[in-house]
Design a protein around this motif. Structure first.
Motif, mmCIF file in Angstrom:
data_model
loop_
_atom_site.group_PDB
_atom_site.id
_atom_site.type_symbol
_atom_site.label_atom_id
_atom_site.label_comp_id
_atom_site.label_asym_id
_atom_site.label_seq_id
_atom_site.Cartn_x
_atom_site.Cartn_y
_atom_site.Cartn_z
ATOM 1 N N ASP A 166 -8.126 43.320 -4.432
ATOM 2 C CA ASP A 166 -9.335 43.878 -3.823
ATOM 3 C C ASP A 166 -10.042 42.888 -2.914
ATOM 4 O OD1 ASP A 166 -9.015 46.329 -5.205
ATOM 5 O OD2 ASP A 166 -9.894 45.446 -7.005
ATOM 6 N N GLN A 167 -9.440 41.713 -2.708
ATOM 7 C CA GLN A 167 -10.030 40.687 -1.849
ATOM 8 C C GLN A 167 -9.345 40.740 -0.484
ATOM 9 O OE1 GLN A 167 -12.586 38.554 -2.970
ATOM 10 N NE2 GLN A 167 -12.543 39.858 -4.795
ATOM 11 N N SER A 168 -10.128 40.865 0.557
ATOM 12 C CA SER A 168 -9.535 41.018 1.891
ATOM 13 C C SER A 168 -8.763 39.785 2.337
ATOM 14 C CB SER A 168 -10.641 41.328 2.914
ATOM 15 O OG SER A 168 -11.617 40.282 2.932
ATOM 16 N N GLY A 169 -9.115 38.601 1.840
ATOM 17 C CA GLY A 169 -8.449 37.375 2.283
ATOM 18 C C GLY A 169 -7.186 37.045 1.527
ATOM 19 N N GLY A 170 -6.837 37.836 0.502
ATOM 20 C CA GLY A 170 -5.638 37.549 -0.273
ATOM 21 C C GLY A 170 -5.944 36.736 -1.510
ATOM 22 N N ALA A 171 -4.906 36.167 -2.107
ATOM 23 C CA ALA A 171 -5.028 35.478 -3.391
ATOM 24 C C ALA A 171 -6.019 34.314 -3.318
ATOM 25 C CB ALA A 171 -3.657 34.971 -3.829
ATOM 26 N N ALA A 172 -7.008 34.306 -4.244
ATOM 27 C CA ALA A 172 -8.045 33.281 -4.242
ATOM 28 C C ALA A 172 -7.468 31.896 -4.511
ATOM 29 C CB ALA A 172 -9.117 33.624 -5.276
ATOM 30 N N CYS A 173 -6.431 31.829 -5.354
ATOM 31 C CA CYS A 173 -5.855 30.522 -5.686
ATOM 32 C C CYS A 173 -5.274 29.849 -4.456
ATOM 33 C CB CYS A 173 -4.781 30.675 -6.762
ATOM 34 S SG CYS A 173 -3.448 31.837 -6.335
ATOM 35 N N VAL A 174 -4.639 30.619 -3.583
ATOM 36 C CA VAL A 174 -4.061 30.058 -2.361
ATOM 37 C C VAL A 174 -5.164 29.676 -1.383
ATOM 38 C CG1 VAL A 174 -2.576 30.573 -0.379
ATOM 39 C CG2 VAL A 174 -1.915 31.339 -2.661
ATOM 40 N N ARG A 175 -6.176 30.533 -1.244
ATOM 41 C CA ARG A 175 -7.270 30.267 -0.298
ATOM 42 C C ARG A 175 -8.085 29.045 -0.705
ATOM 43 N NH1 ARG A 175 -11.017 34.209 -0.468
ATOM 44 N NH2 ARG A 175 -10.072 35.479 -2.102
ATOM 45 N N ALA A 176 -8.155 28.791 -2.018
ATOM 46 C CA ALA A 176 -9.004 27.693 -2.489
ATOM 47 C C ALA A 176 -8.307 26.340 -2.455
ATOM 48 C CB ALA A 176 -9.463 27.991 -3.922
ATOM 49 N N CYS A 177 -7.009 26.313 -2.209
ATOM 50 C CA CYS A 177 -6.270 25.051 -2.231
ATOM 51 C C CYS A 177 -6.604 24.232 -0.988
ATOM 52 C CB CYS A 177 -4.770 25.314 -2.302
ATOM 53 S SG CYS A 177 -3.783 23.805 -2.357
ATOM 54 N N PRO A 178 -7.167 23.030 -1.133
ATOM 55 C CA PRO A 178 -7.607 22.255 0.041
ATOM 56 C C PRO A 178 -6.467 21.598 0.809
ATOM 57 C CG PRO A 178 -8.003 20.998 -1.959
ATOM 58 C CD PRO A 178 -7.520 22.355 -2.393
ATOM 59 N N THR A 179 -5.293 21.489 0.212
ATOM 60 C CA THR A 179 -4.186 20.774 0.853
ATOM 61 C C THR A 179 -3.043 21.686 1.286
ATOM 62 O OG1 THR A 179 -3.070 20.357 -1.250
ATOM 63 C CG2 THR A 179 -4.698 18.734 -0.527
ATOM 64 N N GLY A 180 -3.143 22.993 0.959
ATOM 65 C CA GLY A 180 -2.053 23.901 1.296
ATOM 66 C C GLY A 180 -0.873 23.800 0.359
#
Length: 802
Positions: free
Chosen positions: A770-784
């Motif tokens: 339900d999040q438009s940006g996709g998985a929160a765990c991936v978005r929150a990773c600062p190093t990719g």
């Protein structure tokens, strides 16, 4: 002089006893002929202390004989008391030898003890238990192999193998496990035929280590041993290879087949020669022999409550009554939306007449099928499902037509009344391969995956028809959309379905190439031997093909194809396929283009063999059945745990991710997080149907979860856990002004804080659907470091790791 009765009932099982009780209640002339010295031999032969269930719960009981869920002994006592109270005319030790209908319509019934009776109508309620299925392998009749269990308490301290996945096998295994070492053999990967209560109980016993279970396994042979502490052993074919179990005893509970010889001698016809077929009977339970009726398991309805309702109803029909079957109100509600609906029987007959694949099932099976299905009447132009959806319902076209929009084709394929669609998603577990749009006046039957699979497993003719259509459509959609139906049928005629266990070779490098394999279910790895080492070059998912290189110029296989997980392929004959290539120039050009692309990709992977090691590592972690998996690059990860914190913040305080858990190879880490499998294990045994799949493929848990824990036990990857609702987190302003609660980027909750006292429910990754940006765990990773990828991307990912 021979006695004559209005109704003769043969067999005092639930259906026969209920029929006799109703006849006695009405005061009709009747006789109940029972071969044994007691009533209901099938229930009597249940193991002592067995808890008998009263499914299906939605059906009311219609019988003078009481029946509620309870112990075997309690139920039998109640039935004996009712038989005496109603003064049922029962004749024990009267095994029926023959039933013949005379020209005047009267039936002559002869018993093995010499007794003879006449009847105007006969009700057969003999069940199936006298014709138990055997193992069908060498050693099936050894002294320590049995097909019935009377008293589980008679065995103690033994190693006992129970073969089967139905209710009888599960109940035997659970009872024996109290004082024995029990090994359960399930030919499939779930207990789809069992009642919900039994499913939950056996899965809990397996989870707790009380019972050992071999899934996707079957006996190869049973052998007697002359030395050692055990009298025998069973050799199993498992999905990981052969296995041996030393045994004291084998109990096979594989169901039973109809006593065909006796039934056919009565003049009753079967619809096919299939051993599992049941006699064809009308909606009033009458066979092709006028006046001869069939109720219960012999007619395809093995559940006790269903048989008892049938026994009551059949007497009403014989006596001229017009009683409504107990499931009629439920079916009326389903058919209410159909234009011109008049009666349930007419609607059922219309569906069976219009949809040939459903013509193979009896009217009674049809009623059960429709109870599980839904009627859909979509508007003209409405989308039934879209390409790349992850739905898996099966659709039958009762009226109207639908348009199949296939990518790359200028004109849609039209399917009309009588055809079906959705079989490719049902079988493969992959995304829908086309978009389906409703035409005018369209009426569809939508059947859930579980119900359709149960029908396919129980009716061979249905399975054959669906397999045939699947093969034709798979060839058309993957290879030759421009081919004529004659060309497709020629190709399909020589095609065969092949099944492989994980690790089995589909073909070997260096072999002569004489066929092509289209992957129907599961996935394959393609590898070559380089310098004495097996190097994985690529991954092939369901819907794709392998083996074309040997048919496009090379005479021998250039690589080995191996099943990554349990896999089914469609084997296409090489010579027939070459003829199709010669007839369709566009097909040759497409294959040549794909041939060049695959050759280049394989050469690139060969230059970096460590990439193949990464693919092998991922396959070993079960990633072959994933559709979307979370991977973490350990060389980039700074252990900030932002991924876990973001997951918890997004999901009300409970993280669905365990970053530290899971294996690592070459800095590729597989954390404990849902893979959203193509055939999700968690969805198989969910009583409230709370495990769902969103159109984009995310497997998620709906709010109606009851916390039974089945999904947690079924998941082989440990990504589901039970959690209670954490305390409500203070808002950002309360943190800023008053210092309440954790701040941004901090652990969201104190693990020692008091939790909600309500029952725990299952939680798992839903890919932040339900999040438009996709998985929160991936978005929150600062190093990719964190990424989510599908198995189709494994080769490119592995190459990028050099």
């Amino acid at each position: 002089m021979t006695e004559r009765f209005k109704i003769a009932i043969v067999g005092s099982g639930p259906g026969g006893l209920s029929a006799a009780a109703r006849a006695a209640e009405r005061g009709e002339s009747h006789v109940l002929l029972e071969a044994e010295p007691h009533l209901s031999n099938t229930i009597y032969r249940y193991q002592k202390g067995k808890y008998v269930m009263d499914e299906p719960g939605i059906l009311p009981l219609r019988s003078p004989i009481p029946f509620t869920a309870g112990l075997r002994e309690t139920i039998l006592d109640a039935w004996d008391e009712s038989a005496a109270r109603l003064k049922i005319n029962v004749r024990h030790r009267h095994e029926v030898a023959s039933i013949q209908r005379r020209a005047d319509g009267i039936f002559d019934i002869a018993c093995t003890n010499g007794a003879k009776v006449e009847a105007q109508a006969v009700v057969l309620g003999i069940g199936l238990q006298g014709n138990l299925r055997k193992l069908g392998v060498a050693g099936e009749d050894l002294p320590f192999v049995q097909y019935q269990l009377d008293d589980p308490d008679a065995y103690e301290g033994e190693t006992i193998v129970v073969v089967g996945a139905g209710d009888a096998a599960i109940e035997n295994a659970l009872a024996l496990a109290k004082q024995n070492n029990v090994v359960l053999i399930n030919r499939k990967d779930e207990f789809s035929r069992a009642k919900k209560g039994n499913e939950q109980a056996v899965l809990k016993a397996i989870e707790d280590g009380v019972i050992e279970c071999y899934y996707n396994s079957s006996p190869e042979r049973v052998e007697a041993l002359s030395a050692g502490r055990k009298p025998g052993r069973m050799i199993l074919a498992t999905d990981k290879g052969r296995a041996q179990v030393l045994v004291d005893r084998v109990i096979a509970r594989l169901g039973a087949t109809a006593p065909r010889g006796f039934v056919e001698a009565c003049g009753i016809e079967f619809p096919s020669k299939d051993p599992a077929a049941v006699p064809a009977i009308s909606a009033q339970y009458e066979s092709n022999v006028k006046g001869l009726y069939i109720v219960g398991a012999l007619g395809g309805y093995p559940l006790i409550k269903q048989a008892m309702n049938q026994g009551y109803e059949v007497v009403e029909y014989i006596c001229g009554g017009n009683v409504e079957p107990a499931d009629t109100p439920l079916l009326k509600a389903k058919f209410a939306g159909i234009s011109g609906f008049r009666s349930v029987d007419e609607a059922l007959a219309r569906i069976q007449k219009n949809v040939p694949v459903l013509s193979h099932i009896t009217p009674l099976q049809m009623r059960e099928f429709m109870l599980d299905s839904d009627i859909r009447t979509p508007a003209d132009g409405e989308t039934i499902f879209a390409r790349n959806d992850y739905t898996n319902s099966f659709y039958s076209i009762v009226e109207g037509d639908v348009r199949i929009v296939i990518e790359g084709q200028s004109s849609p394929v039209i399917l009309r009344r009588g055809e079906f669609f959705g079989e490719m998603g049902l079988i493969s577990g992959r995304r829908r391969t086309a978009t389906v749009i409703a035409g005018q006046n369209c009426i569809l039957v939508e059947t859930p995956r579980r119900s359709m699979n149960r029908l396919i497993a129980s009716v061979e003719a249905v399975r054959r028809e669906i397999d045939r259509v699947f093969i034709v459509r798979a060839i058309q959609s993957r290879f030759a959309p421009e081919a004529s139906i004659e060309q497709l049928n020629e190709m399909a005629a020589g095609a065969t379905l092949q099944r492989y266990r994980a690790g089995d070779n589909v073909f070997l490098e260096g072999e002569a190439g004489d066929c092509l394999h289209l992957v129907r279910v599961g996935s394959l790895t393609i590898s070559r031997n380089l310098g004495g080492k097996d190097v994985v070059l690529t991954y092939v998912a369901a819907g794709n093909y392998v083996g074309e290189m040997a048919l496009m110029g090379e005479t021998r296989r250039s690589a080995t194809a191996r099943a990554a997980i349990a896999t089914e392929t469609i084997r296409l004959d090489g010579d027939t396929f070459k003829r199709m290539i010669d007839r369709i120039p566009a097909l040759r050009l497409r294959l040549q283009k794909e041939y060049r692309q695959r050759t280049a990709a394989n050469l690139a992977m060969q230059s970096t063999p460590e990439g193949g090691d990464i693919i092998s590592f991922l396959m070993a972690q079960g990633a072959g059945e994933a559709t979307d998996i979370l991977l973490i690059d350990e060389s980039l990860c700074v252990r900030c745990d932002n991924c876990e914190k973001a997951c918890a913040e997004t999901h009300g305080g409970t993280s669905r991710l365990d970053r530290e858990a899971g294996p690592t190879f070459a800095n590729v880490h597989v954390p404990t997080s849902c893979r959203h499998c193509e055939h999700p294990h968690c969805m198989k045994d969910c009583p409230p149907d709370a495990l769902r799949r969103a159109p984009n493929g995310e497997v998620f848990i709906a709010d109606n979860c009851i916390g039974c824990g089945n999904c947690e036990r079924n998941c082989p990857y440990g990504v589901i856990h039970m959690a209670s609702k954490p305390p409500k987190k203070p808002g950002l302003l309360q943190w800023l002004l008053f210092g309440r609660g954790p701040g941004p980027g901090e652990a969201p909750y104190d693990p020692d804080a008091k939790k909600d006292g309500q029952a725990k429910k299952a939680v798992k990754c839903d890919m932040c659907k339900d999040q438009s940006g996709g998985a929160a765990c991936v978005r929150a990773c600062p190093t990719g470091a964190a990424i989510r990828i599908s198995p189709e991307e494994f080769p490119a990912y592995a190459q990028s790791r050099r």
